[in-house]
Structures are given as structure tokens and as C-alpha cells.
Design a protein around this motif. Structure first.
Motif, PDB file in Angstrom:
ATOM      1  N   GLN A 215      77.563  69.252  29.113  1.00  0.00           N
ATOM      2  CA  GLN A 215      78.261  68.638  30.254  1.00  0.00           C
ATOM      3  C   GLN A 215      78.416  69.655  31.401  1.00  0.00           C
ATOM      4  O   GLN A 215      78.247  69.313  32.576  1.00  0.00           O
ATOM      5  CB  GLN A 215      79.646  68.134  29.840  1.00  0.00           C
ATOM      6  N   VAL A 216      78.738  70.886  31.059  1.00  0.00           N
ATOM      7  CA  VAL A 216      78.890  71.929  32.093  1.00  0.00           C
ATOM      8  C   VAL A 216      77.516  72.275  32.676  1.00  0.00           C
ATOM      9  O   VAL A 216      77.368  72.438  33.899  1.00  0.00           O
ATOM     10  CB  VAL A 216      79.557  73.190  31.491  1.00  0.00           C
ATOM     11  N   GLU A 217      76.525  72.360  31.817  1.00  0.00           N
ATOM     12  CA  GLU A 217      75.174  72.691  32.291  1.00  0.00           C
ATOM     13  C   GLU A 217      74.689  71.637  33.290  1.00  0.00           C
ATOM     14  O   GLU A 217      74.120  71.975  34.340  1.00  0.00           O
ATOM     15  CB  GLU A 217      74.213  72.776  31.098  1.00  0.00           C
ATOM     16  N   GLU A 218      74.951  70.361  32.958  1.00  0.00           N
ATOM     17  CA  GLU A 218      74.522  69.282  33.877  1.00  0.00           C
ATOM     18  C   GLU A 218      75.276  69.375  35.208  1.00  0.00           C
ATOM     19  O   GLU A 218      74.711  69.147  36.269  1.00  0.00           O
ATOM     20  CB  GLU A 218      74.784  67.918  33.236  1.00  0.00           C
ATOM     21  N   PHE A 219      76.558  69.710  35.154  1.00  0.00           N
ATOM     22  CA  PHE A 219      77.340  69.842  36.387  1.00  0.00           C
ATOM     23  C   PHE A 219      76.800  70.979  37.267  1.00  0.00           C
ATOM     24  O   PHE A 219      76.687  70.846  38.482  1.00  0.00           O
ATOM     25  CB  PHE A 219      78.818  70.099  36.047  1.00  0.00           C
TER      26      PHE A 219
END
Ligand SMILES: Cc1cc2nc3c(=O)[nH]c(=O)nc-3n(C[C@H](O)[C@H](O)[C@H](O)COP(=O)(O)OP(=O)(O)OC[C@H]3O[C@@H](n4cnc5c(N)ncnc54)[C@H](O)[C@@H]3O)c2cc1C
Length: 273
Positions: A215-219
Motif C-alpha cells: 500500500q505504501v509502495e503504491e502511494f
């Protein structure tokens, strides 16, 4: 109880010995000697199978599974991986006598939450080679840590690391003293293409299961370094993983720590690229 200790001299012999009941692999022995599992009767020592090596092979560094942490710290090849992230993670493991015997294979085989190297394997997309009597398979770290435990009788023989020397990489181990077990371990790697974050990888362990935080990587993917919203990135991280308490620290404390360390990494990235 009668215990046998075997010293096979080749892989096939080791794999065959491991078919015996209540028989396990021993490498550095630092976990097995402290865990006192009474169900184990036989040990197969894999340190004489020719698996202690560090080789440069085109775009990869290949590390044999019985290579010790000290050998990795001293290796100029390991220093080139992820701008030194693997060397740093090795330096923060235990103390000198422990580092002299702990092996990379032992550090990743047991999936113990406190160990230091898995998050580095995850952010570098390292590949783990596993041999059984049925053959050889290669598993990406991300699949390995999502999967179940190693199959009985399987031997990790090698870990292959891409150099990723064009990535900005950071590693954090939080502990009370440098030799203490980790309270939180985190690694981050990303490329900077003209001020834009590309291919970010974030991995966390100890406060939760060992995992990448997609989720953080996508953000972060595609964000500009100059106007990155640090608060949102930190809050996505806190909401994405299930932080657990242990006898050393509460869930609230660990969540706070997670935010502080990740913010520090992001500030390092925006100022450091
Ligand atoms: C006091 C103390 C402090 C420590 N501090 C840290 C620390 O700060 N950070 C850290 O990362 N580690 C630390 N460790 C080490 C860590 O807890 C593990 O003990 C270590 O990583 C295991 O490596 P080993 O080579 O000693 O494995 P062993 O103890 O020999 O084996 C561990 C497990 O892995 C299996 N195994 C080993 N090699 C293979 C292989 N090639 N293929 C398949 N299975 C295999 C064994 O059967 C066993 O189940 C510490 C250990 C101690 C005792």
C-alpha cells in the motif's frame, strides 16, 4: 536421549540424511543451541558442503548459504549491494562471536521475527535457491516470506542479490543496545528518476510479520520528491500493517516507533537523492 551429529561432505548425502526422523539441519547453531527442542535427535551439519562463498556473477552477487555474517561484512562484493545496505544490516546483527558463526541461510530459514536480513532480501528482490531430493527451485524473497515454512528436508543453498546500485537504500534496526534483539526492523529501496520516485520497495519486520508494504509502495510510486506528503505516507503505513505488542513494548509504542523511523527514512530520501 541419544543424539547423532552428522558431517556430510556433499549435498546429496546431506539431503539423504535429512530423510531420517527427528533430523534437522544445523549451520551456525545459534538458534538450535538456544531453542532446546527435545524432539530433535539428529543434526546434519551443512557447513562442509562448499556453500561458503560470495561470487560476483554478471548482474548478481551470489552468496552461499553457509557464508557467515562476518564473511559478508568483510566482502567488497557485499558492500556494492544496494549502496551498502546489506553490509549495514550484517553489522547490526548480534555481537562479534555471534556474527562469526551465524550463517545467511540460518538467518532466513527459520523466519524468526527478530532476525535482521529478511527485510533486506525483500527490498532488493533477492532470490533464494532451495534444494530437495526432488530438485532445485528458486523463490523470490517476496514469495518466500508470504509462503509457508520450508518443506522438511529442504536445504537453502544460495541467495542471489541484484546489485541495485542505482537505488537509494536505507536500513533501520531499533534496539536498546547494539547487540540487543531488534524491536523493529525496516528497509527501504527506491530509484529516483529526475526527481520522481520509481519502483519503491518497503519491508518491515518484528512489529508484525515479515512483509513488504505494498500500500505504501503504491502511494509513493510516481510521486515527486519535492512535494511528497510525508504525513500521508506514514499514516498509510500505520494503517496497512497489523502491529502486535510483545513483552518489551506496547502496540502503541511500536506504532509510534514505526512512524518515526519511516519518516526518518523518507526525509533521508528527499534530502539524500
Ligand atoms: C544471543 C543471540 C542474539 C542474536 N541476535 C541477533 C540479531 O541481532 N539479529 C539477527 O539477525 N540474528 C541474531 N541472532 C541469531 C538468530 O537468532 C538466529 O539464531 C540465526 O540467524 C540462525 O542462524 P544460524 O546459522 O546460527 O542457524 P542455526 O541455528 O544452525 O539454524 C537455525 C534454523 O534454520 C535451519 N537452517 C539453517 N541453515 C539452513 C539452510 N541452509 N537451509 C535450510 N534450513 C536451514 C535449521 O535447521 C534451524 O531450524 C542472535 C542469536 C543469539 C543466540
Amino acid at each position: 536421549m541419544n543424539q547423532e551429529y552428522y558431517y556430510p561432505s556433499n549435498l546429496e548425502e546431506a539431503l539423504n540424511l535429512l530423510t531420517k526422523e527427528s533430523t534437522v539441519i544445523i549451520a551456525g547453531g545459534t538458534h538450535l543451541t538456544t531453542s532446546k527442542n527435545r524432539a530433535i535427535s539428529n543434526f546434519v551439519d551443512i557447513t562442509r558442503l562448499g556453500l561458503s562463498y560470495i561470487k560476483k556473477d554478471q548482474q548478481l552477487a551470489r552468496v552461499g548459504s553457509t557464508t557467515t555474517i562476518t564473511e559478508m561484512i568483510e566482502s567488497p562484493i557485499i558492500k556494492q549491494i544496494g549502496n551498502g545496505i546489506l553490509t549495514k544490516a550484517c553489522q547490526l546483527i548480534g555481537d562479534t562471536p555471534l556474527r562469526n558463526v551465524i550463517t545467511i541461510g540460518g538467518n532466513i530459514a527459520g523466519i524468526y521475527p527478530w532476525v535482521g536480513l529478511p527485510v533486506v532480501l525483500l527490498v532488493l528482490d533477492a532470490e533464494i535457491e532451495i534444494k530437495t531430493l526432488n530438485g532445485t527451485k528458486k523463490v523470490l524473497a517476496n514469495d518466500y516470506y508470504k509462503g509457508k515454512k520450508l518443506q522438511k528436508g529442504a536445504i537453502i543453498t544460495e541467495v542471489a542479490f541484484p546489485f541495485r546500485d542505482d537505488y537509494f537504500c536505507q536500513y533501520e534496526k531499533f534496539s536498546l543496545t547494539t547487540v540487543d534483539y531488534s524491536w523493529l526492523t525496516m528497509a527501504f529501496a527506491t530509484k529516483n528518476e529526475n526527481g520522481t520516485i520509481v519502483d519503491p520497495h518497503l519491508a518491515v519486520s518484528r512489529v508484525s510479520k515479515t512483509q513488504r508494504v505494498s500500500q505504501v509502495e503504491e502511494f509513493l510510486e510516481g510521486k515527486s520528491l519535492t512535494d511528497l506528503d510525508l504525513n500521508t505516507a506514514v499514516s498509510i503505513l500505520k494503517n496497512s500493517i497489523k502491529v502486535v505488542a510483545d513483552y518489551r513494548s506496547s502496540k502503541t509504542y511500536r506504532e509510534h516507533l514505526l512512524g518515526v523511523l519511516f519518516r526518518r527514512m523518507l526525509i533521508g530520501m528527499t534530502g539524500g537523492l
